[in-house]
Design a protein around this motif. Structure first.
Motif, mmCIF file in Angstrom:
data_model
loop_
_atom_site.group_PDB
_atom_site.id
_atom_site.type_symbol
_atom_site.label_atom_id
_atom_site.label_comp_id
_atom_site.label_asym_id
_atom_site.label_seq_id
_atom_site.Cartn_x
_atom_site.Cartn_y
_atom_site.Cartn_z
ATOM 1 N N ILE A 172 -0.953 9.903 -6.992
ATOM 2 C CA ILE A 172 0.295 9.761 -6.231
ATOM 3 C C ILE A 172 0.590 8.278 -6.072
ATOM 4 N N GLY A 173 1.689 7.844 -6.680
ATOM 5 C CA GLY A 173 2.094 6.442 -6.604
ATOM 6 C C GLY A 173 1.959 5.746 -7.943
ATOM 7 N N GLY A 174 3.093 5.331 -8.493
ATOM 8 C CA GLY A 174 3.091 4.636 -9.786
ATOM 9 C C GLY A 174 3.261 3.139 -9.622
ATOM 10 N N LEU A 190 0.905 -0.633 -8.932
ATOM 11 C CA LEU A 190 -0.106 -1.313 -9.744
ATOM 12 C C LEU A 190 -1.399 -0.505 -9.802
ATOM 13 N N ALA A 191 -1.853 -0.024 -8.645
ATOM 14 C CA ALA A 191 -3.116 0.720 -8.612
ATOM 15 C C ALA A 191 -2.966 2.077 -9.293
ATOM 16 N N GLY A 192 -1.866 2.768 -9.013
ATOM 17 C CA GLY A 192 -1.678 4.121 -9.548
ATOM 18 C C GLY A 192 -1.552 4.127 -11.062
ATOM 19 N N TYR A 202 2.662 11.119 -9.915
ATOM 20 C CA TYR A 202 3.884 11.230 -9.110
ATOM 21 C C TYR A 202 4.403 9.849 -8.753
ATOM 22 N N GLU A 203 5.673 9.624 -9.027
ATOM 23 C CA GLU A 203 6.318 8.396 -8.549
ATOM 24 C C GLU A 203 7.653 8.796 -7.938
ATOM 25 N N GLN A 204 7.838 8.421 -6.696
ATOM 26 C CA GLN A 204 9.029 8.846 -5.950
ATOM 27 C C GLN A 204 10.322 8.167 -6.404
ATOM 28 N N ARG A 205 10.191 6.930 -6.943
ATOM 29 C CA ARG A 205 11.417 6.230 -7.351
ATOM 30 C C ARG A 205 11.956 6.822 -8.651
ATOM 31 N N PRO A 206 13.219 6.920 -8.932
ATOM 32 C CA PRO A 206 14.316 6.384 -8.121
ATOM 33 C C PRO A 206 14.816 7.335 -7.024
ATOM 34 N N VAL A 233 6.456 -6.371 -6.249
ATOM 35 C CA VAL A 233 7.429 -6.279 -5.161
ATOM 36 C C VAL A 233 7.882 -7.632 -4.630
ATOM 37 N N CYS A 234 7.199 -8.697 -5.018
ATOM 38 C CA CYS A 234 7.605 -9.994 -4.459
ATOM 39 C C CYS A 234 7.395 -11.076 -5.515
ATOM 40 N N SER A 235 6.410 -11.931 -5.330
ATOM 41 C CA SER A 235 6.190 -13.033 -6.271
ATOM 42 C C SER A 235 5.893 -12.502 -7.681
ATOM 43 N N GLU A 294 8.995 12.384 -8.605
ATOM 44 C CA GLU A 294 9.190 13.171 -7.381
ATOM 45 C C GLU A 294 8.421 12.538 -6.241
ATOM 46 N N PHE A 295 8.919 12.729 -5.054
ATOM 47 C CA PHE A 295 8.170 12.333 -3.867
ATOM 48 C C PHE A 295 7.124 13.417 -3.609
ATOM 49 N N ALA A 296 5.861 13.053 -3.618
ATOM 50 C CA ALA A 296 4.813 14.050 -3.341
ATOM 51 C C ALA A 296 4.733 14.216 -1.832
ATOM 52 N N GLU A 297 5.224 15.323 -1.364
ATOM 53 C CA GLU A 297 5.325 15.548 0.086
ATOM 54 C C GLU A 297 3.938 15.793 0.690
ATOM 55 N N GLY A 330 -5.641 0.962 -4.330
ATOM 56 C CA GLY A 330 -4.567 0.013 -4.038
ATOM 57 C C GLY A 330 -4.730 -0.619 -2.676
ATOM 58 N N GLN A 331 -3.620 -1.171 -2.234
ATOM 59 C CA GLN A 331 -3.621 -1.930 -0.981
ATOM 60 C C GLN A 331 -4.103 -1.081 0.207
ATOM 61 N N ILE A 332 -3.906 0.233 0.151
ATOM 62 C CA ILE A 332 -4.301 1.092 1.285
ATOM 63 C C ILE A 332 -5.818 1.147 1.487
ATOM 64 N N GLU A 357 -6.161 -6.981 -0.477
ATOM 65 C CA GLU A 357 -4.880 -7.672 -0.354
ATOM 66 C C GLU A 357 -4.553 -8.327 -1.698
ATOM 67 N N GLY A 358 -3.402 -7.983 -2.261
ATOM 68 C CA GLY A 358 -2.972 -8.677 -3.478
ATOM 69 C C GLY A 358 -2.765 -7.756 -4.662
ATOM 70 N N TYR A 359 -1.942 -8.234 -5.601
ATOM 71 C CA TYR A 359 -1.618 -7.441 -6.793
ATOM 72 C C TYR A 359 -2.877 -7.093 -7.596
ATOM 73 N N VAL A 360 -3.675 -8.133 -7.877
ATOM 74 C CA VAL A 360 -4.800 -7.918 -8.795
ATOM 75 C C VAL A 360 -5.920 -7.151 -8.085
HETATM 76 C C1 LIG Z 1 6.866 -6.843 0.915
HETATM 77 C C2 LIG Z 1 5.563 -7.087 0.234
HETATM 78 C C3 LIG Z 1 5.393 -8.224 -0.533
HETATM 79 C C4 LIG Z 1 4.173 -8.456 -1.185
HETATM 80 N N1 LIG Z 1 4.040 -9.568 -1.932
HETATM 81 C C5 LIG Z 1 2.900 -9.799 -2.615
HETATM 82 C C6 LIG Z 1 2.785 -10.938 -3.468
HETATM 83 O O1 LIG Z 1 3.711 -11.720 -3.610
HETATM 84 N N2 LIG Z 1 1.610 -11.129 -4.121
HETATM 85 C C7 LIG Z 1 0.572 -10.270 -3.994
HETATM 86 O O2 LIG Z 1 -0.478 -10.490 -4.631
HETATM 87 N N3 LIG Z 1 0.648 -9.173 -3.198
HETATM 88 C C8 LIG Z 1 1.789 -8.919 -2.503
HETATM 89 N N4 LIG Z 1 1.896 -7.809 -1.689
HETATM 90 C C9 LIG Z 1 0.700 -6.976 -1.463
HETATM 91 C C10 LIG Z 1 0.316 -5.984 -2.591
HETATM 92 O O3 LIG Z 1 -0.294 -6.689 -3.620
HETATM 93 C C11 LIG Z 1 1.466 -5.180 -3.151
HETATM 94 O O4 LIG Z 1 1.990 -4.385 -2.134
HETATM 95 C C12 LIG Z 1 1.044 -4.268 -4.327
HETATM 96 O O5 LIG Z 1 2.200 -3.776 -4.906
HETATM 97 C C13 LIG Z 1 0.142 -3.137 -3.894
HETATM 98 O O6 LIG Z 1 -0.097 -2.280 -4.973
HETATM 99 P P1 LIG Z 1 -0.268 -0.701 -4.745
HETATM 100 O O7 LIG Z 1 -0.432 -0.097 -6.073
HETATM 101 O O8 LIG Z 1 -1.291 -0.469 -3.717
HETATM 102 O O9 LIG Z 1 1.116 -0.234 -4.089
HETATM 103 P P2 LIG Z 1 2.630 -0.263 -4.711
HETATM 104 O O10 LIG Z 1 2.696 -1.249 -5.816
HETATM 105 O O11 LIG Z 1 3.492 -0.411 -3.537
HETATM 106 O O12 LIG Z 1 2.759 1.180 -5.310
HETATM 107 C C14 LIG Z 1 2.892 2.328 -4.529
HETATM 108 C C15 LIG Z 1 3.806 3.275 -5.293
HETATM 109 O O13 LIG Z 1 3.718 4.568 -4.722
HETATM 110 C C16 LIG Z 1 5.009 5.151 -4.679
HETATM 111 N N5 LIG Z 1 4.925 6.184 -3.633
HETATM 112 C C17 LIG Z 1 4.630 6.008 -2.330
HETATM 113 N N6 LIG Z 1 4.548 7.190 -1.698
HETATM 114 C C18 LIG Z 1 4.794 8.151 -2.625
HETATM 115 C C19 LIG Z 1 4.827 9.567 -2.589
HETATM 116 N N7 LIG Z 1 4.558 10.262 -1.482
HETATM 117 N N8 LIG Z 1 5.130 10.248 -3.727
HETATM 118 C C20 LIG Z 1 5.376 9.579 -4.886
HETATM 119 N N9 LIG Z 1 5.344 8.230 -4.975
HETATM 120 C C21 LIG Z 1 5.036 7.524 -3.862
HETATM 121 C C22 LIG Z 1 5.905 3.969 -4.378
HETATM 122 O O14 LIG Z 1 7.238 4.225 -4.744
HETATM 123 C C23 LIG Z 1 5.262 2.880 -5.235
HETATM 124 O O15 LIG Z 1 5.770 2.841 -6.539
HETATM 125 C C24 LIG Z 1 3.095 -7.544 -1.034
HETATM 126 C C25 LIG Z 1 3.278 -6.400 -0.243
HETATM 127 C C26 LIG Z 1 4.497 -6.169 0.378
HETATM 128 C C27 LIG Z 1 4.663 -4.928 1.203
#
Ligand SMILES: Cc1cc2nc3c(=O)[nH]c(=O)nc-3n(C[C@H](O)[C@H](O)[C@H](O)COP(=O)(O)OP(=O)(O)OC[C@H]3O[C@@H](n4cnc5c(N)ncnc54)[C@H](O)[C@@H]3O)c2cc1C
Length: 437
Positions: free
Chosen positions: A7-9, A11-13, A30-34, A50-52, A119-122, A337-339, A343-346
């Motif tokens: 669930i979630g497409g 970086l981690a997913g 599952y990816e909720q967007r668009p 999402v940012c830098s 789809e949004f995975a509820e 992932g971040q959860i 902290e961070g993309y990589v």
């Molecule tokens: C505003 C913001 C700015 C950030 N800037 C940086 C930065 O500049 N540099 C850095 O290193 N880190 C940054 N981070 C921290 C972190 O690295 C990023 O959030 C990173 O994208 C986390 O990767 P992730 O895979 O955990 O989550 P995400 O990349 O957020 O992926 C989660 C995905 O899950 C999908 N999703 C969520 N719920 C559901 C569901 N129920 N069903 C289906 N799809 C779902 C979302 O649409 C999304 O595509 C930032 C975080 C935030 C919030």
């Protein structure tokens, strides 16, 4: 063919999906967007930044560079795409964000073992092997689906990070150990300031440039967890009467009675990282560095983690997850992932890869990999599972998380030794990681 759900497409997913597809699973991603989006995403692409557009240093003698090296060795999709779509950025791995997420989306959508459901995975079917990688803005979703698994104070909705310093970079001739009103207790490192030093610090904080605050982050403050720049707005002496109060601390010989005190507390058992108590902040990283290094004891401070305050959903890892990143209450469900508290993309990408590799082993009945703390992956996992903080804050990779080199040698040589040691262990881990493909 075994079926797994992600669930979630982000970086981690996507990293997890790619790794599991390579290991022969039918992956439903599952990816909720668009259909539904987050406050930070702008496109419908997978693996969106999402940012830098910087993935930080590429230099192997920098902990961020070493982490990328490790992920490359394990065949990470995200790192491969980052290098492929690299643009000029000096020593940092800066990418063309459009091409980067386009590349990831194409590979994932073309992969025959992956079925992308927009789809949004509820709800989560807890009987199916699932990786939850819903990102830092999915607090409500986590609360709704995992109320029992994350009960108590085990789910955070925001971070409030105060800067962390690599201990060995502090000038110990200008600081001393000791706790307020507890003779002989060495829980805190105290940096005493005289009146001039204190006033200078307050002025610098008042005038410091603050980072851009997203609309959805504006309402975060509450009494008891204010950024330091908000505290100084209440008066020049407020810090001195609150977190920097000089009372109850006995100065050892050679130190004058302090006008104010900065306290630092151990972040890990070995004390290789020290966190500045109560200095959560929204100042820019450049300003944080400038202000911290203006304090004599911290003149050469190496900042392992900068302060920040964001909306950021993550679990208290050691209470909620097993070492293989599965939920203690539901071992078929993994977090990535971040959860997970990184902290961070990589770093988020790394936990996607780890969750996939460990889930594969779990399904096949093979013991989980125990990552060496001498490697970036093991060092970060060690922080997540063995940190000593009651109020765990997300962590990025940094050398303070690695076991120290005890020998008294220069910083450059110490780093080189750490890198050499890490590479040796990465080589070993790589065999285990790739053996199940
Ligand atoms: C505003 C913001 C700015 C950030 N800037 C940086 C930065 O500049 N540099 C850095 O290193 N880190 C940054 N981070 C921290 C972190 O690295 C990023 O959030 C990173 O994208 C986390 O990767 P992730 O895979 O955990 O989550 P995400 O990349 O957020 O992926 C989660 C995905 O899950 C999908 N999703 C969520 N719920 C559901 C569901 N129920 N069903 C289906 N799809 C779902 C979302 O649409 C999304 O595509 C930032 C975080 C935030 C919030």
């Amino acid at each position: 063919m075994n079926e797994v759900v992600i669930i979630g497409g982000g970086l981690a997913g996507t990293e997890a999906a790619y790794q599991l597809a390579k290991r022969g699973y039918h992956v439903i991603l599952y990816e909720q967007r668009p259909q539904k989006t987050t406050e930070a995403h702008k496109t419908d692409r997978l693996g969106e930044l999402v940012c830098s557009n910087s993935l930080k240093s590429m230099e192997i003698t920098n902990a961020h560079g070493l982490l990328k090296y490790e992920l490359s060795e394990y065949g990470s999709l995200i790192i491969e795409q980052a290098y492929k779509n690299r643009i000029a950025g000096g020593k940092a791995l800066v990418v063309d964000r459009e091409e980067f997420s386009k590349g990831i989306t194409e590979i994932i959508e073309k992969e025959k073992n992956i079925e992308v459901r927009r789809e949004f995975a509820e709800h989560i079917d807890k009987s199916k092997p699932t990786i939850v990688a819903t990102g830092p803005l999915s607090g409500e979703f986590l609360e709704r689906n995992f109320a029992n698994s994350v009960k108590g104070n085990n789910l955070y909705f925001y971070d409030a990070i105060s800067p962390t310093i690599v201990t060995e970079s502090i000038d110990f001739t200008r600081a001393f150990w000791g706790s307020r009103y507890m003779e002989g207790d060495n829980a805190y490192l105290n940096i005493p300031l005289n009146r001039d030093e204190y006033n200078k610090l307050v002025d610098m904080i008042k005038n410091a440039e603050k980072a851009h605050v997203h609309e959805f982050d504006r309402e975060l403050f509450f009494e008891g967890c204010l950024p330091v720049e908000e505290i100084v707005k209440r008066g020049d002496n407020t810090l001195r009467f609150s977190l920097m109060k000089p009372v109850g601390i006995s100065s050892p010989e050679g130190f004058d009675k302090p006008y104010a005190v900065i306290q630092l507390r151990r972040e890990n058992r070995e004390g290789t990282l020290l966190n500045i108590v109560g200095f959560q902040t929204r100042m820019t990283y450049t300003e944080q560095k400038r202000i911290i290094r203006s304090i004599a004891a911290l003149k050469n401070a190496e900042i392992a983690r900068y302060g920040s305050m964001h909306r950021n959903a993550y679990v208290k890892t050691k209470n909620v997850l097993n070492y293989n990143l599965s939920l203690k209450q539901h071992p078929e469900i993994f977090f990535a992932g971040q959860i997970t508290g990184v902290e961070g993309y990589v770093e988020s990408t790394l936990t996607g890869l780890i969750a996939a590799v460990q889930m594969d082993r779990y399904i096949k009945g093979i013991a989980p990999i125990k990552f060496s703390r001498n490697t970036p992956s093991g060092a970060l996992l060690n922080y997540l599972f063995f940190n000593i903080s009651d109020n765990m804050q997300p962590m990025n990779i940094n050398f303070g998380l690695f076991p120290p080199i005890e020998e008294k040698i220069g910083k450059k040589e110490r780093r080189e030794r750490m890198v050499k040691r890490a590479k040796w262990w990465i080589e070993k881990q790589k065999v285990e990681i790739l053996e199940t493909i």
